[in-house]
Motif scaffolding. Structure first.
Motif, PDB file in Angstrom:
ATOM      1  N   LEU A   1      59.837  52.922 121.748  1.00  0.00           N
ATOM      2  CA  LEU A   1      60.656  52.970 120.499  1.00  0.00           C
ATOM      3  C   LEU A   1      61.704  51.946 121.098  1.00  0.00           C
ATOM      4  O   LEU A   1      62.661  52.047 121.505  1.00  0.00           O
ATOM      5  CB  LEU A   1      60.368  54.261 119.362  1.00  0.00           C
ATOM      6  N   PRO A   2      61.906  51.323 119.837  1.00  0.00           N
ATOM      7  CA  PRO A   2      61.635  51.286 118.226  1.00  0.00           C
ATOM      8  C   PRO A   2      60.212  49.741 118.434  1.00  0.00           C
ATOM      9  O   PRO A   2      59.437  49.853 117.622  1.00  0.00           O
ATOM     10  CB  PRO A   2      62.387  50.177 117.250  1.00  0.00           C
ATOM     11  N   ARG A   3      60.347  49.434 119.205  1.00  0.00           N
ATOM     12  CA  ARG A   3      59.151  49.022 119.983  1.00  0.00           C
ATOM     13  C   ARG A   3      59.104  48.111 121.023  1.00  0.00           C
ATOM     14  O   ARG A   3      59.973  48.423 122.312  1.00  0.00           O
ATOM     15  CB  ARG A   3      59.108  46.893 119.290  1.00  0.00           C
ATOM     16  N   ALA A   4      58.253  47.812 121.701  1.00  0.00           N
ATOM     17  CA  ALA A   4      58.007  46.859 123.302  1.00  0.00           C
ATOM     18  C   ALA A   4      58.340  45.639 123.913  1.00  0.00           C
ATOM     19  O   ALA A   4      58.531  46.440 124.707  1.00  0.00           O
ATOM     20  CB  ALA A   4      56.220  47.664 123.834  1.00  0.00           C
ATOM     21  N   ARG A   5      58.938  45.490 123.081  1.00  0.00           N
ATOM     22  CA  ARG A   5      59.147  43.949 122.762  1.00  0.00           C
ATOM     23  C   ARG A   5      60.687  43.632 122.416  1.00  0.00           C
ATOM     24  O   ARG A   5      60.861  43.911 121.017  1.00  0.00           O
ATOM     25  CB  ARG A   5      58.474  42.398 122.570  1.00  0.00           C
ATOM     26  N   CYS A   6      61.814  43.639 123.413  1.00  0.00           N
ATOM     27  CA  CYS A   6      63.324  44.097 122.919  1.00  0.00           C
ATOM     28  C   CYS A   6      64.120  42.905 124.075  1.00  0.00           C
ATOM     29  O   CYS A   6      63.591  42.117 124.629  1.00  0.00           O
ATOM     30  CB  CYS A   6      63.835  44.812 122.756  1.00  0.00           C
ATOM     31  N   MET A   7      65.088  41.861 123.487  1.00  0.00           N
ATOM     32  CA  MET A   7      66.208  41.804 124.219  1.00  0.00           C
ATOM     33  C   MET A   7      66.739  42.784 125.575  1.00  0.00           C
ATOM     34  O   MET A   7      66.719  44.074 125.440  1.00  0.00           O
ATOM     35  CB  MET A   7      67.788  41.576 123.323  1.00  0.00           C
ATOM     36  N   PHE A   8      67.340  42.485 126.089  1.00  0.00           N
ATOM     37  CA  PHE A   8      67.448  42.824 127.441  1.00  0.00           C
ATOM     38  C   PHE A   8      68.650  43.401 127.993  1.00  0.00           C
ATOM     39  O   PHE A   8      68.502  44.838 128.280  1.00  0.00           O
ATOM     40  CB  PHE A   8      67.962  41.602 128.560  1.00  0.00           C
ATOM     41  N   ASP A   9      69.613  43.085 127.243  1.00  0.00           N
ATOM     42  CA  ASP A   9      70.080  44.003 126.550  1.00  0.00           C
ATOM     43  C   ASP A   9      70.409  44.942 125.248  1.00  0.00           C
ATOM     44  O   ASP A   9      71.064  45.851 125.487  1.00  0.00           O
ATOM     45  CB  ASP A   9      71.875  43.321 126.727  1.00  0.00           C
TER      46      ASP A   9
ATOM     47  N   VAL B   1      61.477  55.794 124.638  1.00  0.00           N
ATOM     48  CA  VAL B   1      60.496  56.995 126.022  1.00  0.00           C
ATOM     49  C   VAL B   1      59.948  58.080 125.213  1.00  0.00           C
ATOM     50  O   VAL B   1      60.529  58.450 125.925  1.00  0.00           O
ATOM     51  CB  VAL B   1      60.598  56.104 127.436  1.00  0.00           C
ATOM     52  N   LYS B   2      58.732  58.021 125.235  1.00  0.00           N
ATOM     53  CA  LYS B   2      58.151  59.019 124.583  1.00  0.00           C
ATOM     54  C   LYS B   2      56.667  59.575 125.059  1.00  0.00           C
ATOM     55  O   LYS B   2      56.041  58.582 124.864  1.00  0.00           O
ATOM     56  CB  LYS B   2      58.732  59.490 122.804  1.00  0.00           C
ATOM     57  N   ALA B   3      56.603  60.283 125.133  1.00  0.00           N
ATOM     58  CA  ALA B   3      55.151  61.027 125.346  1.00  0.00           C
ATOM     59  C   ALA B   3      54.983  62.625 125.294  1.00  0.00           C
ATOM     60  O   ALA B   3      56.319  63.522 125.029  1.00  0.00           O
ATOM     61  CB  ALA B   3      54.779  60.518 126.816  1.00  0.00           C
ATOM     62  N   ARG B   4      53.689  63.105 125.172  1.00  0.00           N
ATOM     63  CA  ARG B   4      53.387  64.306 124.619  1.00  0.00           C
ATOM     64  C   ARG B   4      52.563  64.892 126.524  1.00  0.00           C
ATOM     65  O   ARG B   4      51.640  64.302 126.174  1.00  0.00           O
ATOM     66  CB  ARG B   4      52.880  64.481 123.326  1.00  0.00           C
ATOM     67  N   ARG B   5      53.336  65.627 127.176  1.00  0.00           N
ATOM     68  CA  ARG B   5      52.981  67.025 127.531  1.00  0.00           C
ATOM     69  C   ARG B   5      54.365  67.960 128.089  1.00  0.00           C
ATOM     70  O   ARG B   5      55.563  67.202 127.753  1.00  0.00           O
ATOM     71  CB  ARG B   5      53.273  66.244 128.728  1.00  0.00           C
ATOM     72  N   GLN B   6      54.115  68.843 128.642  1.00  0.00           N
ATOM     73  CA  GLN B   6      55.028  69.658 129.392  1.00  0.00           C
ATOM     74  C   GLN B   6      55.828  69.603 130.625  1.00  0.00           C
ATOM     75  O   GLN B   6      57.084  69.607 130.148  1.00  0.00           O
ATOM     76  CB  GLN B   6      54.289  71.913 129.895  1.00  0.00           C
ATOM     77  N   VAL B   7      54.924  68.733 131.220  1.00  0.00           N
ATOM     78  CA  VAL B   7      56.021  68.638 132.000  1.00  0.00           C
ATOM     79  C   VAL B   7      55.582  67.592 132.786  1.00  0.00           C
ATOM     80  O   VAL B   7      54.005  67.232 133.000  1.00  0.00           O
ATOM     81  CB  VAL B   7      55.792  70.386 132.912  1.00  0.00           C
ATOM     82  N   VAL B   8      56.094  66.471 133.379  1.00  0.00           N
ATOM     83  CA  VAL B   8      55.800  64.720 133.537  1.00  0.00           C
ATOM     84  C   VAL B   8      57.064  64.667 135.008  1.00  0.00           C
ATOM     85  O   VAL B   8      58.106  64.633 134.259  1.00  0.00           O
ATOM     86  CB  VAL B   8      55.243  64.389 132.738  1.00  0.00           C
TER      87      VAL B   8
END
Length: 390
Positions: free
Chosen positions: A14-22, A27-34
């Protein structure tokens, strides 16, 4: 922004997969421990990677802001990427080569089965930036920057292209073109940089700044001191004396070189070298002629120093420069220092040089904003009104 391998896990950028370098990315996910991993390849084909273990919050969501870097740097997976072999610096020289980072989620134990992955494309050059060799005339007004990359190592467009995205017209030059040439250099000539400054000054309604780092710091001070028309100069971890190579203008030497005492360089077990105390004393009588006559400069300065710089004593050099300016009644400077940072301070969110300490990336984030604010304040053009060019 995600490719789900396990039906139980979805990785989101988020907010998108394509962005400026700077730009930061969530980065988000759903799971107890990863275990979360990041992986990228630089322009020389060297692989850099990082990993960290995260626990979910009360709602069952993994968020990098609440991981191993909580409260300090949620972009830790990006800046902590490193190669398997020590002392390799991440090389990204051509602005057309995007910085592609693969994020992946794995089960906690050991290597762990991969549960999901997503690719973050981090652009060095935006859609509104033109990249081309210099030629002809460019209508102003615009703020122009001469970006001096570090000694040797060839030409890097990374910092220049990112500043162009922010509305500056940037001319990037290497101190010398490539490593082989750098090894054979016997002297440095101000004329080389004077040509670049003159190119800018020929344009209509242009204000000129200089950005430098390391060895090019003393070159930038010399440019500002000997050449008219430079309104703002940023020196990052540079020296206030001309170092290593004699400095010439119009075929005459204007500054002798402050040299290094090789016997004072301290090797470490890892194979790196600590050179902090290696330079000769620039304040001793026999070395005073190497000091750049900064008192005669007309423009503004931003001095930046890392207090854990083991390459050379950047903080002491900054303090000595400020003291000299104050002694001559000058107040045309700002200074900033970073207690836990090492020699390399580059634009944020890229893998840092593993042989430099960094304050969890915070120094690079703060400095990047500071550089842009300084130039916008002291270059007499409105950067927001200009189509960026590199």
């Amino acid at each position: 922004s995600a490719a789900t391998i396990s039906s139980q896990v979805r990785l989101r950028l988020l907010p998108r997969a394509r962005c400026m370098f700077d730009e930061p990315v969530q980065v988000k996910a759903r799971r107890q421990v990863v275990t979360m991993r990041a992986r990228t390849t630089d322009d020389k084909g060297l692989v850099f990677s990082s990993s960290a273990t995260y626990k979910a919050d009360g709602s069952g969501e993994i968020d990098l802001e609440r991981g191993s870097y909580a409260g300090v740097e949620p972009m830790g997976l990006l800046w902590s990427m490193r190669a398997d072999t020590l002392h390799n610096r991440f090389i990204k020289t051509n602005s057309l080569n995007h910085h592609v980072v693969n994020f992946s989620v794995h089960e906690k134990a050991g290597e762990g089965r991969m549960l999901a992955e997503a690719t973050n494309e981090r652009l060095l050059i935006g859609d509104r930036v033109n990249r081309h060799p210099i030629k002809g005339a460019y209508p102003g007004p615009f703020p122009a920057l001469l970006d001096l990359y570090t000694f040797g190592g060839g030409l890097s467009e990374k910092r220049a292209s990112l500043l162009a995205n922010r509305g500056f017209v940037v001319l990037t030059v290497a101190l010398y073109g490539h490593d082989d040439m750098a090894r054979n250099i016997k002297e440095v000539h101000l004329d080389y940089f004077e040509e670049a400054i003159e190119f800018f000054k020929k344009q209509d309604k242009v204000s000129v700044g200089v950005l430098s780092f390391s060895k090019t710091g003393d070159v930038a001070l010399s440019i500002a001191s000997y050449l008219p028309g430079v309104e703002a100069t940023v020196g990052i971890n540079g020296c206030c004396a001309n170092t290593v190579l004699p400095f010439y203008h119009k075929k005459s030497q204007i500054l002798p070189a402050l040299m290094m005492d090789i016997s004072k360089i301290v090797p470490t077990e890892s194979g790196a070298f600590m050179c902090k105390n290696g330079m000769h004393n620039l304040l001793s009588e026999e070395n005073k002629a190497t000091l750049v006559p900064i008192k005669q400069a007309k423009g503004r300065f931003l001095f930046v120093a890392s207090e854990d710089d083991l390459n050379w004593d950047s903080k002491a050099y900054m303090d000595q420069t400020v003291e000299r300016l104050q002694r001559h009644g000058k107040d045309n400077f700002e200074r900033v220092s970073y207690p836990a940072a090492g020699h390399y301070l580059e634009p944020p969110y890229g893998p840092y040089c593993p042989s430099s300490f960094h304050a969890f990336g915070a120094a690079e984030v703060h400095l990047w904003r500071k550089i842009q604010e300084f130039f916008r304040t002291h270059l007499s053009c409105d950067a927001t009104q200009t189509k960026a060019r590199l």
